[in-house]
Scaffold this motif. Structure first.
Motif, short mmCIF file in Angstrom:
data_model
loop_
_atom_site.label_atom_id
_atom_site.label_comp_id
_atom_site.label_asym_id
_atom_site.label_seq_id
_atom_site.Cartn_x
_atom_site.Cartn_y
_atom_site.Cartn_z
N ARG A 170 0.85 -1.22 -0.01
CA ARG A 170 0.01 0.07 -0.06
C ARG A 170 0.85 1.27 -0.23
N GLU A 171 1.96 1.13 0.74
CA GLU A 171 2.86 2.22 0.74
C GLU A 171 3.86 2.64 -0.34
N VAL A 172 4.51 1.35 -0.71
CA VAL A 172 5.45 1.70 -1.84
C VAL A 172 4.86 1.88 -3.20
N LYS A 173 3.40 1.69 -3.30
CA LYS A 173 2.96 1.71 -4.73
C LYS A 173 3.01 3.54 -5.09
N VAL A 174 3.09 4.26 -3.93
CA VAL A 174 3.19 5.50 -4.34
C VAL A 174 4.69 5.92 -4.42
N SER A 175 5.69 5.55 -3.86
CA SER A 175 6.86 5.79 -3.98
C SER A 175 7.39 5.11 -5.27
N LEU A 176 6.90 4.02 -5.93
CA LEU A 176 7.34 3.56 -7.10
C LEU A 176 6.65 4.30 -8.22
N GLY A 177 5.74 5.08 -8.03
CA GLY A 177 5.06 5.56 -9.17
C GLY A 177 4.26 4.68 -9.81
N LEU A 178 3.48 3.77 -9.31
CA LEU A 178 2.90 2.57 -9.90
C LEU A 178 1.76 3.08 -10.57
N ASP A 179 1.46 3.03 -11.93
CA ASP A 179 0.37 3.61 -12.67
C ASP A 179 -0.55 2.06 -12.80
N PRO A 180 -1.57 2.08 -12.35
CA PRO A 180 -2.39 0.91 -12.43
C PRO A 180 -3.08 0.35 -13.91
N GLN A 181 -3.41 1.71 -14.70
CA GLN A 181 -3.73 1.46 -15.93
C GLN A 181 -2.51 0.95 -17.06
N VAL A 182 -1.28 1.44 -16.71
CA VAL A 182 0.00 0.98 -17.58
C VAL A 182 0.42 -0.52 -17.17
N GLN A 183 0.15 -0.64 -15.71
CA GLN A 183 0.80 -1.96 -15.11
C GLN A 183 -0.16 -3.15 -15.68
N SER A 184 -1.62 -2.78 -15.58
CA SER A 184 -2.64 -3.83 -15.84
C SER A 184 -2.62 -4.12 -17.27
N GLU A 185 -2.34 -3.20 -18.23
CA GLU A 185 -2.26 -3.36 -19.50
C GLU A 185 -1.12 -4.03 -19.99
#
Length: 391
Positions: free
Chosen positions: A79-94
């Motif tokens: 939950r915390e590192v998704k922010v620090s990693l800059g994870l984009d759920p649209q790009v990653q899901s694609e």
């Protein structure tokens, strides 16, 4: 209009199959394309019935995992590192969905996080991917409160909003081990399902008697709400308990309530015995779970490989047993997802995969790159490569 020439449906005798209007047809149409299948086996599209499209790290820099051993450690860290990693759920899901297509998957059920830290960003991102990849793969979204609902005020309301936005199922998680409030959690999950008229898919990692207790509570609510056939329990590690008499009792009660099981056949924990589930008449599906995420560095979305894992964890060695594992990764998942027109018969949707091998069991053992993947009769992958390039 297409003819698949010299293919072997489910490893049977070689024949020609015809496709018209996106479905298998009885006869060939004049002027249609002919694809020579070279005597390869044709199976229906593989079904990824349990994954997390919103959180894969595919295509990103290597993530060094130093997270503690407990489930809550992994949940909190992610939950915390998704922010620090800059994870984009649209790009990653694609990225993950395109990889799945290249491996022969034609439909996916994804649990997508809903929490007070990230709100609905995950759901919105995966919904965008679902629209973007329409025609290549079908994506079903489970609104998933991984960080819990009861201890985090406002999450129930966000779950409600996610379902109104377009999520397809209500998710849940360990009523005792994570929520610490089995009554409150299950009351909220079933109330949301009743309000929105949507099925349920609950993560249940709890083992042994604790998991059995939560499972009994899920069964009771399923019957009380008249939701037979509309509830799935994912993981269900408690069914791998050493007390096989109690497990058999749970099997009978799950069958009575029409509750489905999805197993990912992990190596480090007890798992449901798939032969026992089949004997009890319980629909069983499978999935890859997390793919290259903050929980672990493994996974490649290959549901033929998952059939191998199911076989290994359940000591399935005979050809007919390995075929059962493959059935879990195809027909089982499709039935749980209530896919209409799934299969290779006339009138079924032409979602299918050409696989290598003399027999279905060899296809699972070899796991060679998929020669051809069709979605609605259209080619979406050739020689292990999707027609759509990942972002």
């Amino acid at each position: 209009m297409t003819t698949l020439k010299n293919c072997r449906p489910m490893g049977g005798p070689a024949t020609d199959l015809h496709i018209a209007g996106g479905r298998f047809a009885a006869e060939a149409a004049e002027g249609g394309e002919v694809i020579d299948c070279g005597g390869r086996i044709l199976i229906p599209g593989l079904v990824e019935a349990h994954t997390h499209l919103d959180k894969s790290l595919l295509g990103m820099a290597w993530y060094r995992n130093e997270v503690g051993p407990r489930l809550i450690d992994k949940i909190t860290n992610e939950r915390e590192v998704k922010v620090s990693l800059g994870l984009d759920p649209q790009v990653q899901s694609e990225r993950q969905a395109i990889l799945s297509v290249s491996k022969g998957t034609t439909q996916i059920r994804s649990h997508v996080d809903v929490d007070t830290h990230h709100g609905l960003a995950g759901v919105e991102g995966v919904m965008a991917t679902r629209e973007k990849l329409s025609g290549l793969v079908d994506i079903e979204i489970v609104a998933f409160p991984q960080s819990s609902m009861m201890p985090r005020p406002g999450t129930v309301e966000m779950m409600d909003e996610a379902l109104s936005l377009g999520a397809d199922l209500v998710g849940g998680i360990d009523p005792c081990g994570i929520e610490r409030d089995p009554k409150g959690h299950l009351d909220a999950v079933f109330a949301l399902a009743e309000k929105h008229g949507k099925p349920i898919d609950i993560h249940l990692h709890e083992q042994d008697a604790l998991g059995g207790f939560s499972m009994e509570e899920i069964i009771a609510r399923t019957l009380a709400h008249g939701m037979q056939g509309k509830v799935t329990i994912s993981h269900a590690f408690c069914l791998g308990m050493t007390n096989r008499a109690y497990a058999a009792e749970l099997h009978a009660r799950l069958a009575e309530a029409g509750i489905h099981i999805i197993t990912t056949a992990p190596s480090a924990v007890p798992v449901p015995a798939v032969k026992e589930l089949k004997a009890a008449g319980i629909l069983t599906g499978s999935g890859s779970d997390g793919i290259r995420d903050t929980w672990g560095p493994f996974g490649n979305t290959d549901m033929l490989e998952r059939a191998m894992f199911i076989s290994q964890r359940n000591n399935l060695r005979r050809d007919d047993e390995v075929e059962m594992a493959l059935d879990i990764c195809t027909y089982g998942g499709a039935a749980i997802m209530e896919t209409q027109g799934y299969g290779l018969n006339v009138g079924d949707r032409a979602d299918c995969v050409l696989v290598e091998g003399e027999a279905l069991a060899e296809a699972v053992a070899m796991r060679a790159p998929r020669k051809l993947v069709l979605k609605g009769g259209a080619v979406v992958a050739r020689d292990g490569i999707c027609v759509r390039e990942a972002p």
